[in-house]
Write an enzyme that holds these catalytic residues in place. Structure first.
Site, PDB file in Angstrom:
ATOM      1  N   HIS A 167     -16.582   2.538  -2.258  1.00  0.00           N
ATOM      2  CA  HIS A 167     -15.814   1.800  -2.630  1.00  0.00           C
ATOM      3  C   HIS A 167     -15.906   1.625  -3.982  1.00  0.00           C
ATOM      4  O   HIS A 167     -16.925   0.787  -4.252  1.00  0.00           O
ATOM      5  CB  HIS A 167     -15.471   0.610  -1.596  1.00  0.00           C
ATOM      6  CG  HIS A 167     -14.501  -0.530  -2.285  1.00  0.00           C
ATOM      7  ND1 HIS A 167     -13.685  -1.127  -1.664  1.00  0.00           N
ATOM      8  CD2 HIS A 167     -14.119  -0.756  -3.680  1.00  0.00           C
ATOM      9  CE1 HIS A 167     -12.806  -1.951  -2.457  1.00  0.00           C
ATOM     10  NE2 HIS A 167     -13.299  -1.827  -3.752  1.00  0.00           N
ATOM     11  N   PHE A 194     -10.418  13.021   6.456  1.00  0.00           N
ATOM     12  CA  PHE A 194     -11.456  11.890   7.211  1.00  0.00           C
ATOM     13  C   PHE A 194     -12.467  11.956   6.085  1.00  0.00           C
ATOM     14  O   PHE A 194     -13.027  13.109   5.842  1.00  0.00           O
ATOM     15  CB  PHE A 194     -11.817  12.182   8.383  1.00  0.00           C
ATOM     16  CG  PHE A 194     -12.809  11.278   8.953  1.00  0.00           C
ATOM     17  CD1 PHE A 194     -12.389  10.221   9.255  1.00  0.00           C
ATOM     18  CD2 PHE A 194     -14.189  11.778   9.246  1.00  0.00           C
ATOM     19  CE1 PHE A 194     -13.448   9.076   9.771  1.00  0.00           C
ATOM     20  CE2 PHE A 194     -14.960  10.787   9.771  1.00  0.00           C
ATOM     21  CZ  PHE A 194     -14.763   9.347   9.867  1.00  0.00           C
ATOM     22  N   ARG A 211      -4.757  -9.232  -9.973  1.00  0.00           N
ATOM     23  CA  ARG A 211      -5.202 -10.394 -10.363  1.00  0.00           C
ATOM     24  C   ARG A 211      -6.554 -10.119 -11.040  1.00  0.00           C
ATOM     25  O   ARG A 211      -7.249  -9.021 -10.817  1.00  0.00           O
ATOM     26  CB  ARG A 211      -5.217 -11.167  -9.233  1.00  0.00           C
ATOM     27  CG  ARG A 211      -6.000 -10.574  -7.985  1.00  0.00           C
ATOM     28  CD  ARG A 211      -6.343 -11.377  -7.027  1.00  0.00           C
ATOM     29  NE  ARG A 211      -6.744 -10.510  -5.697  1.00  0.00           N
ATOM     30  CZ  ARG A 211      -7.812 -10.113  -5.704  1.00  0.00           C
ATOM     31  NH1 ARG A 211      -8.968 -10.179  -6.299  1.00  0.00           N
ATOM     32  NH2 ARG A 211      -8.011  -9.217  -4.390  1.00  0.00           N
ATOM     33  N   GLU A 249      -5.527   1.145  -3.550  1.00  0.00           N
ATOM     34  CA  GLU A 249      -4.678   0.119  -3.920  1.00  0.00           C
ATOM     35  C   GLU A 249      -4.969  -0.485  -4.939  1.00  0.00           C
ATOM     36  O   GLU A 249      -6.054  -0.430  -5.743  1.00  0.00           O
ATOM     37  CB  GLU A 249      -4.435  -0.895  -2.696  1.00  0.00           C
ATOM     38  CG  GLU A 249      -5.976  -1.685  -2.556  1.00  0.00           C
ATOM     39  CD  GLU A 249      -5.707  -2.872  -1.582  1.00  0.00           C
ATOM     40  OE1 GLU A 249      -4.664  -3.482  -1.477  1.00  0.00           O
ATOM     41  OE2 GLU A 249      -6.596  -3.238  -1.042  1.00  0.00           O
ATOM     42  N   LYS A 288       0.654  -1.300   0.103  1.00  0.00           N
ATOM     43  CA  LYS A 288      -0.032  -0.093   0.213  1.00  0.00           C
ATOM     44  C   LYS A 288       0.759   1.294  -0.215  1.00  0.00           C
ATOM     45  O   LYS A 288       0.440   2.443  -0.564  1.00  0.00           O
ATOM     46  CB  LYS A 288      -0.869  -0.070   1.231  1.00  0.00           C
ATOM     47  CG  LYS A 288      -2.220  -0.771   0.800  1.00  0.00           C
ATOM     48  CD  LYS A 288      -3.300  -0.415   2.103  1.00  0.00           C
ATOM     49  CE  LYS A 288      -4.520  -1.463   1.904  1.00  0.00           C
ATOM     50  NZ  LYS A 288      -5.665  -0.900   2.755  1.00  0.00           N
ATOM     51  N   ARG A 340     -23.231 -12.467  -4.306  1.00  0.00           N
ATOM     52  CA  ARG A 340     -22.275 -13.629  -3.949  1.00  0.00           C
ATOM     53  C   ARG A 340     -23.042 -14.595  -2.808  1.00  0.00           C
ATOM     54  O   ARG A 340     -23.328 -14.165  -1.642  1.00  0.00           O
ATOM     55  CB  ARG A 340     -21.000 -12.891  -2.975  1.00  0.00           C
ATOM     56  CG  ARG A 340     -20.146 -12.393  -3.918  1.00  0.00           C
ATOM     57  CD  ARG A 340     -18.855 -11.897  -3.362  1.00  0.00           C
ATOM     58  NE  ARG A 340     -17.776 -11.006  -4.065  1.00  0.00           N
ATOM     59  CZ  ARG A 340     -16.699 -10.771  -3.574  1.00  0.00           C
ATOM     60  NH1 ARG A 340     -16.143 -11.492  -2.456  1.00  0.00           N
ATOM     61  NH2 ARG A 340     -16.135 -10.001  -4.258  1.00  0.00           N
TER      62      ARG A 340
END
Lengths: 457, 82
Positions: free
Chosen positions: A207, A201, A291, A287, A115, A337
């Site tokens: 995300h 903050f 893959r 990050e 990171k 999922r």
């Protein structure tokens, strides 16, 4: 590339074998003692046993996998996700054995997987990162100056602290001036060091990640995935495109991801993760995952591009066969999922013998799974039993289809999260796309509290 | 005094210690309360504590650390008051 060893198990091994088959490449599966009857083993052209059931004795043993690849006459190794997929030593061992690793070079995995190093590289490439100080300070005036650059609200973290201890959030300069000395004194007392880091903050964050493909020279993006719905940092539902960012943010973020990949000469498929400030629309690089990702199918469904096939082509040495202008998005895709866990018992994993299995189908419904009737959900591996992916020409259509497809999914013998996922699709905050990284856990906490009150009357 | 065997309610991999650097949760001769954790079982990448279930004195572990266990398998022997 003639013969590919798939260094993984479960649905992703099945997925990779299918892509290889589509390209006319032979496949070699690996299996632990627990997986000799597994679907990926039955689908592959050949199988190499690699050890006992626990992953630390089989799927995580790089040497055993390289030996298996050599023994089976494979010329390439696909690591899938998880297991050894982001271990630079494994990528290097595969290359040292004279085999092709389907992924970036070991040095790039190492660089982007760390990171701190990845953040430095991102800054060099002009990609925004979470604003903050690089060194600690114990001086309030220095802190005020730094905070003016960083922008409020600002988080104060003890330089010597860890695990979230001693963190304070201040909203403006007056608060900083009054809180900093106490925070620093506390840190000095607790950790023997009063130096504090300051960092922006983000109160309400999403995300969002960008899928990229690179051939070592050029890079393209395949738009973004919204991955804010998480429980204990595990993604639960993902969708593409993100319902929570503006077109302006999308363009800037995808361009930033491409710049970063070109800057490092990225080769193969990768994902750049960003944190988006839901209030301001600002985005910051967090990050890079070097893959294929679990949620890659939603990108495939909106772009029509087979990402695993692209991975294999790039690894085989072909240049990118796609220009950015060739890549367009159409409609909306959502992935669920489905895990062998009991949501009514705090998501307790439920390994066991599977009885009947009914998989959803029909138009624009894709089920990526290893599940078959009479198979076993092993206690040794993760609890993902299937990914249900639906597409619709807009988000409401995809959502309705999701409800329909989830209701068709039946697996007997083990608990699954299917009913809970279906419940989420009918929640107003989900229907409206109004959520952030904290929403799902807050909703689950409320839900279990309500259930507890009902139970006690 | 009589012998009581603590069983794991779930299958997976049994651990005697909370992490590789720490000592075992309990040792022979030690008194335990019913709610004390005596081991962990890792199942599907998540860790679940195994409580002693009854108060007693530890005789010894029955299974090795990192061994594969079935649901209902005995993992620790206790001496308990009858």
């Amino acid at each position: 590339m003639k013969r590919l060893l798939v260094a993984n198990r479960g649905e992703i091994a099945v997925r990779i074998i299918r892509a290889a088959r589509d390209l006319g490449i032979e496949t070699v599966a690996v299996c632990s003692d627990a997986d000799t009857e597994a679907k990926h083993v039955r689908l592959a052209d050949a199988v190499m046993p690699i050890g006992p059931a626990p992953a630390t004795k089989s799927y995580l043993v790089g040497d055993a996998i390289v030996d298996a690849a050599r023994g089976a006459g494979a010329d390439a190794v696909h690591p899938g996700y998880g297991f050894l997929s982001e271990r630079a030593e494994f990528a290097a061992a595969v290359a040292d054995a004279g085999l092709t690793f389907v992924g970036p070079e070991a040095s790039v995995i190492e660089q982007m997987g760390d990171k701190v190093r990845a953040r430095k590289v991102a800054m060099e490439a002009g990609v925004p990162t979470v604003p903050g100080t690089t060194d600690g300070t114990a001086d309030v005036d220095a802190a005020v100056t730094a905070a003016a650059d960083i922008g409020y609200p600002v988080m104060l973290k003890a330089a010597a602290g860890g695990g979230g201890r001693g963190i304070r959030v201040v909203d403006n300069e007056a608060e900083l001036a009054s809180e900093f000395p106490a925070a620093s004194a506390e840190a000095a007392k607790a950790f023997g060091d009063g130096q504090m880091y300051l960092e922006r903050f983000v109160r309400s964050s999403r995300h969002v990640e960008v899928q990229v493909l690179g051939d070592g020279k050029d890079a393209v993006h395949l738009f973004e995935r919204e991955c804010s719905l998480q429980r204990r940092r595990q993604k639960v539902i993902e969708e593409a495109p993100s319902p929570g960012i503006s077109e302006e943010t999308r363009q800037a973020m995808t361009q930033a991801a491409v710049s970063l990949c070109e800057h490092v000469g990225y080769r193969n498929a990768g994902t750049c993760e960003f944190l988006v400030d839901d209030e301001t629309g600002e985005f910051f690089f967090i990050e890079m995952n070097t893959r294929i990702q679990v949620e890659h199918p939603i990108t495939e469904l909106i772009t029509g591009i087979d990402l695993v096939a692209e991975q294999l082509r790039i690894a085989a040495g072909e240049p990118l066969g796609l220009w950015q202008s060739d890549i367009t998005k159409r409609g909306h895709a959502i992935e669920f999922r489905i895990c062998a866990e009991d949501p009514e018992r705090d998501f307790m994993p439920g390994p066991g013998s599977v009885g009947r299995v009914e998989l959803p189908g029909g138009p624009w419904v894709r089920t990526d799974t290893w599940l078959t009737p009479q198979s076993k959900v092993s206690p040794f591996y993760d609890s993902l039993v299937a990914k249900l992916i639906v597409w619709g020409d807009d988000r409401p259509t995809a959502l309705r289809r999701a409800g329909r497809a989830l209701s068709e999914f039946i697996v007997e013998g083990v608990p699954t999260t299917t009913a809970l996922l279906r419940e989420i699709t009918t929640e107003p905050w989900f229907e409206e796309g109004q959520f952030n990284t904290g929403t799902l856990e807050a909703w689950l906490a409320e839900r279990s509290q309500a259930a507890g009150m009902e139970a006690t009357g | 005094m009589s012998r009581h065997e603590v069983v794991t309610p779930i299958p997976g991999v049994f651990y005697r210690k909370p992490d590789p650097e720490s000592p075992n949760f309990v040792k022979a001769g030690q008194a335990v309360a019913a709610e004390d954790t005596i081991g962990l079982v890792e199942v599907m990448k998540s860790f679940h504590p195994v409580p002693a279930g009854v108060a007693g004195k530890v005789v010894d572990y029955i299974v090795e650390g990192e061994s594969v266990v079935d649901a209902g398998q005995a993992v620790l022997a206790l001496e308990v008051e009858r």
